[in-house]
Design an enzyme around this catalytic site. Structure first.
Site: not given
Ligand code: NDP
Length: 487
Positions: A171, A233, A238, A255, A289, A390
């Protein structure tokens, strides 16, 4: 119009609904995408379950060969994938090329590891008996991916999942599905075996369901037929993933966000550290991240460090990622820019000094996209948002310190614990930082380049489990204890 990939077929959503993906640099529509919902996830699960029966029986060596072939097929579409990634995400074409390189490198790494998985033979106290640990694939896995590195973070899930014999549903983030769709369509075509024995990856072994987190994502978390979820995310989402997936006792890795400290001692190679502070914070428009989100510089060298870093920022060309001269693209979404602006305003209101940037570039094409200047802040109070939250964009707060222990204490005063780095020529200082920094990763005179060879992940609220490295495979295999008695 783009289509989803379910069961080896390019399909519309079950509801027939679509949504638009827009270019963050221009606001223009890049493409329309199917707006999937629970039904589409159900279909993808059925396809992935069907494919699992065949794929889990394919030899480990052939699974590796399939992944190698997938890399070749992705290379054939490299140009199209890079264009799509820049248009949907905003990053520069150079950054898009690097991301595709990382995707391929990561898949090749797991192609090589597929046939190297080992179990164990265990002597037992009982006479005429021995134990074994057999490691088996789990079943249908899901990868939920964010928008900052849509391809590499998809690959860190898909690679070990397939190498271990699982099947997967991806997804992508709603705003970045396009490059992923091209790459996964190529993977679905990958083959293994020679001559008449040649076979294609079973249809449904890889699937992409596009659509919102609130429907597609939720169904992935809830549906008991998905046994394993790899989520990358934000920390708030998370926590929700852990809670909902926990109700079905799913295997999860998280992550999440980070606020990585970079500690620069006065005995460091300062020219290198200045260059890497720039890369570490402003690559991908600061949307990493593991970006350097808090810079700690020893007092005696802080002024000159900030001065030289400012000179680099003055030369950074901000613009549309598709233009050759651009060194930093726009922020990916409007709400993210708003958050960045609020964080900077909060720091300013508490007395921080804006050394560079701190605002949007204005006029012409800048007004069409979500641009923000690379920003350097000093005199930043430790309770300001750029220190405690962050900061997911091109903003670098600089803090000073007298002693290493003071720097480590400040670095550790975060809810996050993803990456960290120390810059010094002293082995003693480096070893103390390695020992004391609360982080999943410590880099000495270096930053993380997304090494596939090393485990990567966070402590504290930065996550659970590891991606990358042979360690990642452990999260895609179930160890089965076996006892054999000679009778
Ligand atoms: P989000 O948590 O908003 O979204 C991440 C993913 O989760 C998207 O595909 C999103 O879909 C999906 N999602 C959102 N809501 C739900 C739900 N209720 N149930 C299941 N899936 C859901 O993060 P961002 O996209 O804003 O990414 C940025 C974040 O990711 C930052 O905090 C960054 O630090 C972190 N990150 C961590 C990494 C690591 O390795 N530790 C690496 C890269 C980023 P949709 O887009 O449709 O909302």
């Amino acid at each position: 119009m783009a289509k989803m990939l379910i069961g080896g077929e390019l399909v519309d959503s079950a509801s027939g609904q679509t949504y638009e993906v827009r270019n963050p640099a221009t606001g223009e529509v890049v493409d329309k995408v199917p707006k999937g919902n629970e039904k589409d996830v159900e279909q993808a699960i059925s396809a992935a379950e069907g494919a699992f029966k065949e794929w889990s029986d394919v030899s480990a060596e052939d699974r590796g060969k399939m992944l190698s072939n997938a890399c070749e097929l992705i290379k054939q579409k490299q140009g199209d994938i890079a264009q799509a990634l820049t248009k949907e995400q905003g990053k520069t074409l150079f950054e898009a090329g690097l991301e595709i390189h990382h995707l391929i490198h990561g898949l090749e790494f797991y192609a090589g590891l597929a046939s190297k998985v080992r179990g164990a033979h265990v002597p037992l106290p009982q006479k005429n008996a021995y134990g074994m640990v057999v490691r088996q694939p789990i079943g249908v896995c899901a990868g939920i991916v964010p928008w900052n590195f849509p391809l590499t973070l998809m690959g860190t899930k898909l690679g070990p999942a397939l190498a271990a014999g699982n099947t997967i549903i991806v997804k992508p983030a709603s705003t970045t599905p396009l490059a992923t769709l091209i790459a996964i369509e190529q993977i679905q075509k990958a083959t293994y075996g020679e001559g008449k024995q040649q076979k294609t990856l079973p249809k449904g072994a890889v699937n992409v369901v596009t659509g919102p987190g609130s429907t597609v994502g939720e169904e992935i978390l809830r549906n008991p037929r998905i046994r394993r979820i790899a989520f990358t995310g934000s920390t708030p989402v998370g926590k929700h993933v852990m809670e909902v997936a926990g109700r079905e006792i799913k295997r999860i890795t998280l992550e999440l966000g980070g606020s990585d400290p970079m500690i620069v001692m006065d005995d460091a190679n300062l020219d290198l550290a200045i260059k890497m502070a720039d890369v570490g914070r402003f690559f991908n428009c600061g949307q990493m991240c593991l970006g350097v989100k808090r810079l700690f510089v020893q007092e005696s060298v802080a002024e000159s460090f900030v001065g030289k870093l400012t000179e680099i920022l003055k030369t950074k060309t901000v613009g549309n990622g598709a233009a050759k001269e651009t060194r930093m693209g726009p922020i990916h979404i409007e709400s993210q820019r708003k958050e960045i602006e609020e964080q900077v305003e909060d720091a300013k209101s508490r007395g921080a000094k804006v050394v560079f940037g701190g605002e949007r570039p204005k006029g012409g094409d800048f007004d069409k996209g979500w641009f923000y200047l690379p920003t350097l802040l000093t005199n930043v109070p430790e309770d300001s948002k750029v220190s405690t939250e962050e900061t997911f964009g091109p903003v670098l707060p600089v803090f000073t310190f007298k002693t290493l222990d003071e720097a480590i204490e400040k670095a550790n005063s975060s809810i996050f614990g993803l990456g960290s780095s120390i810059w010094t020529r002293s082995l003693a200082s480096a070893n103390r930082a390695i020992d004391k920094l609360q982080a999943g990763n410590v880099w000495v005179n270096s930053l993380h380049y997304g090494y596939d060879e090393l485990p990567f992940g966070g402590v504290k609220q930065s996550g659970v489990g590891r991606e990358h490295g042979p360690e990642a495979l452990d999260y895609y295999l179930e160890p089965k204890g076996v006892v054999v008695v000679n009778v």
